[in-house]
Write a protein that holds these residues in place. Structure first.
Motif, PDB file in Angstrom:
ATOM      1  N   LEU A 142      42.435 106.997  33.463  1.00  0.00           N
ATOM      2  CA  LEU A 142      42.369 106.061  34.574  1.00  0.00           C
ATOM      3  C   LEU A 142      41.525 106.686  35.666  1.00  0.00           C
ATOM      4  N   VAL A 143      40.638 105.907  36.265  1.00  0.00           N
ATOM      5  CA  VAL A 143      39.675 106.471  37.206  1.00  0.00           C
ATOM      6  C   VAL A 143      39.369 105.469  38.306  1.00  0.00           C
ATOM      7  N   THR A 144      39.074 105.982  39.486  1.00  0.00           N
ATOM      8  CA  THR A 144      38.696 105.098  40.583  1.00  0.00           C
ATOM      9  C   THR A 144      37.405 104.355  40.231  1.00  0.00           C
ATOM     10  N   PRO A 145      37.314 103.078  40.565  1.00  0.00           N
ATOM     11  CA  PRO A 145      36.098 102.313  40.275  1.00  0.00           C
ATOM     12  C   PRO A 145      34.971 102.645  41.241  1.00  0.00           C
ATOM     13  N   SER A 146      33.777 102.303  40.848  1.00  0.00           N
ATOM     14  CA  SER A 146      32.590 102.621  41.638  1.00  0.00           C
ATOM     15  C   SER A 146      32.476 101.719  42.859  1.00  0.00           C
ATOM     16  N   GLY A 147      32.305 102.348  44.030  1.00  0.00           N
ATOM     17  CA  GLY A 147      31.966 101.613  45.235  1.00  0.00           C
ATOM     18  C   GLY A 147      33.042 100.735  45.833  1.00  0.00           C
ATOM     19  N   VAL A 148      34.303 100.924  45.444  1.00  0.00           N
ATOM     20  CA  VAL A 148      35.391 100.116  45.992  1.00  0.00           C
ATOM     21  C   VAL A 148      36.209 100.967  46.961  1.00  0.00           C
ATOM     22  N   PRO A 149      36.296 100.589  48.233  1.00  0.00           N
ATOM     23  CA  PRO A 149      37.116 101.349  49.186  1.00  0.00           C
ATOM     24  C   PRO A 149      38.548 101.479  48.680  1.00  0.00           C
ATOM     25  N   TYR A 150      39.102 102.666  48.821  1.00  0.00           N
ATOM     26  CA  TYR A 150      40.413 102.925  48.238  1.00  0.00           C
ATOM     27  C   TYR A 150      41.522 102.081  48.853  1.00  0.00           C
ATOM     28  N   ASP A 151      41.364 101.690  50.119  1.00  0.00           N
ATOM     29  CA  ASP A 151      42.410 100.884  50.741  1.00  0.00           C
ATOM     30  C   ASP A 151      42.407  99.444  50.235  1.00  0.00           C
ATOM     31  N   ARG A 152      41.420  99.088  49.435  1.00  0.00           N
ATOM     32  CA  ARG A 152      41.365  97.740  48.865  1.00  0.00           C
ATOM     33  C   ARG A 152      41.878  97.693  47.426  1.00  0.00           C
ATOM     34  N   LEU A 153      42.150  98.837  46.828  1.00  0.00           N
ATOM     35  CA  LEU A 153      42.611  98.858  45.446  1.00  0.00           C
ATOM     36  C   LEU A 153      44.048  98.352  45.353  1.00  0.00           C
ATOM     37  N   THR A 154      44.314  97.559  44.346  1.00  0.00           N
ATOM     38  CA  THR A 154      45.641  96.992  44.114  1.00  0.00           C
ATOM     39  C   THR A 154      46.112  97.369  42.715  1.00  0.00           C
ATOM     40  N   PRO A 155      47.387  97.091  42.394  1.00  0.00           N
ATOM     41  CA  PRO A 155      47.877  97.370  41.043  1.00  0.00           C
ATOM     42  C   PRO A 155      47.096  96.626  39.964  1.00  0.00           C
ATOM     43  N   ASP A 156      46.471  95.502  40.323  1.00  0.00           N
ATOM     44  CA  ASP A 156      45.710  94.728  39.339  1.00  0.00           C
ATOM     45  C   ASP A 156      44.311  95.292  39.089  1.00  0.00           C
ATOM     46  N   ASP A 157      43.916  96.298  39.867  1.00  0.00           N
ATOM     47  CA  ASP A 157      42.566  96.848  39.744  1.00  0.00           C
ATOM     48  C   ASP A 157      42.501  98.049  38.805  1.00  0.00           C
ATOM     49  N   VAL A 158      43.551  98.287  38.021  1.00  0.00           N
ATOM     50  CA  VAL A 158      43.570  99.448  37.136  1.00  0.00           C
ATOM     51  C   VAL A 158      42.288  99.495  36.308  1.00  0.00           C
ATOM     52  N   THR A 159      41.672 100.663  36.294  1.00  0.00           N
ATOM     53  CA  THR A 159      40.401 100.871  35.609  1.00  0.00           C
ATOM     54  C   THR A 159      40.542 102.074  34.705  1.00  0.00           C
ATOM     55  N   GLY A 160      40.264 101.898  33.408  1.00  0.00           N
ATOM     56  CA  GLY A 160      40.457 103.012  32.492  1.00  0.00           C
ATOM     57  C   GLY A 160      39.469 102.996  31.341  1.00  0.00           C
ATOM     58  N   VAL A 161      39.234 104.188  30.807  1.00  0.00           N
ATOM     59  CA  VAL A 161      38.324 104.367  29.670  1.00  0.00           C
ATOM     60  C   VAL A 161      39.008 105.272  28.651  1.00  0.00           C
ATOM     61  N   ASP A 162      38.469 105.282  27.421  1.00  0.00           N
ATOM     62  CA  ASP A 162      38.931 106.274  26.474  1.00  0.00           C
ATOM     63  C   ASP A 162      38.079 107.529  26.628  1.00  0.00           C
ATOM     64  N   LEU A 163      38.311 108.539  25.821  1.00  0.00           N
ATOM     65  CA  LEU A 163      37.630 109.818  26.009  1.00  0.00           C
ATOM     66  C   LEU A 163      36.154 109.778  25.625  1.00  0.00           C
ATOM     67  N   THR A 164      35.701 108.670  25.053  1.00  0.00           N
ATOM     68  CA  THR A 164      34.274 108.503  24.777  1.00  0.00           C
ATOM     69  C   THR A 164      33.576 107.766  25.918  1.00  0.00           C
ATOM     70  N   GLY A 165      34.359 107.233  26.860  1.00  0.00           N
ATOM     71  CA  GLY A 165      33.785 106.488  27.972  1.00  0.00           C
ATOM     72  C   GLY A 165      33.841 104.985  27.794  1.00  0.00           C
TER      73      GLY A 165
END
Length: 233
Positions: free
Chosen positions: A59-82
């Motif tokens: 799970l990783v922070t998304p690009s260019g999104v201010p952290y105070d705007r992130l919500t539980p629905d914004d979960v962003t994740g990749v596998d180990l290949t990207g």
């Protein structure tokens, strides 16, 4: 979005619901840590990024999104290949660096910042002078990875070399990267690294004086002692 891959997926052994519950909790902790990097002055805006590994999902922070705007629905994740397996927001541009560290170390969480004092030090030396024994908490004298453009595999490789036998490093003309077994540990290592850089810059700026430095043996001894520091369960 769910991952599709060969072999057994994590939820086949533990149950999909439990896996997703773990990820929701990890995402909440990740967002809190990302916001803390801003509150504590380690990043400005969205200039850093944070990640945490849950099973084989990062799970990783998304690009260019201010952290105070992130919500539980914004979960962003990749596998180990990207490959993106969670969410629709584009992951951080520094994803190659995060994934390289997860693939080659025992990291479970990573914090990357553009902290002011640490970034300043990265422009001056190839290794942070050992002005304090807390260097031992990072495995020894903190190296500076050579400069490479952000988001590149070249930067990822430079970072891995600087992290050899270490849990933190400086990135030349860029910032810091630390990792740990938890988000709290990774964050604490980032904060300690920034503090040590601030300390060295302060001490070395006094006219007519040169800071005394610890030897590698003294730093190693401190590292051994720090491994037993704190409360024991």
């Amino acid at each position: 979005m769910l991952p599709v891959s060969g072999g057994r997926a994590p939820w086949q052994d533990r149950g999909m619901g439990e896996q997703l519950s773990d990820e929701r909790q990890a995402w909440a902790a990740l967002v809190a840590t990302a916001r803390r990097t801003v509150t504590d002055g380690l990043v400005v805006g969205t200039s850093g990024n944070v990640s945490v590994r849950v099973g084989d999902t990062v799970l990783v922070t998304p690009s260019g999104v201010p952290y105070d705007r992130l919500t539980p629905d914004d979960v962003t994740g990749v596998d180990l290949t990207g490959r993106q397996v969670r969410g629709t927001l584009v992951p951080t541009s520094e994803l190659p660096m995060h994934l390289a560290v997860y693939r080659r170390t025992d990291a479970r969480a990573i914090v990357h910042t553009h902290a002011v004092h640490a970034t300043a030090v990265s422009t001056l030396v190839t290794e942070l002078p050992t002005v304090h024994y807390m260097a031992g908490a990072l495995g020894g004298p903190v190296r500076v990875a050579p400069y490479a453009a952000y988001g590149t595999e070249e930067l990822a490789e430079h970072t891995l070399r600087a992290l050899t036998d270490r849990t933190g490093c400086l990135l030349r003309n860029h910032g810091t990267l630390t990792y740990g077994a938890t988000l709290d540990q990774a964050f604490d290592r980032t904060a300690q690294l920034e503090w040590m850089c601030h300390l060295w810059l302060t001490a070395s700026s006094v006219p007519g004086h040169t800071p005394t430095l610890l030897t590698k043996a003294q730093v190693a001894e401190a590292g051994d002692r720090l491994r037993g520091y704190g409360q024991r369960s």
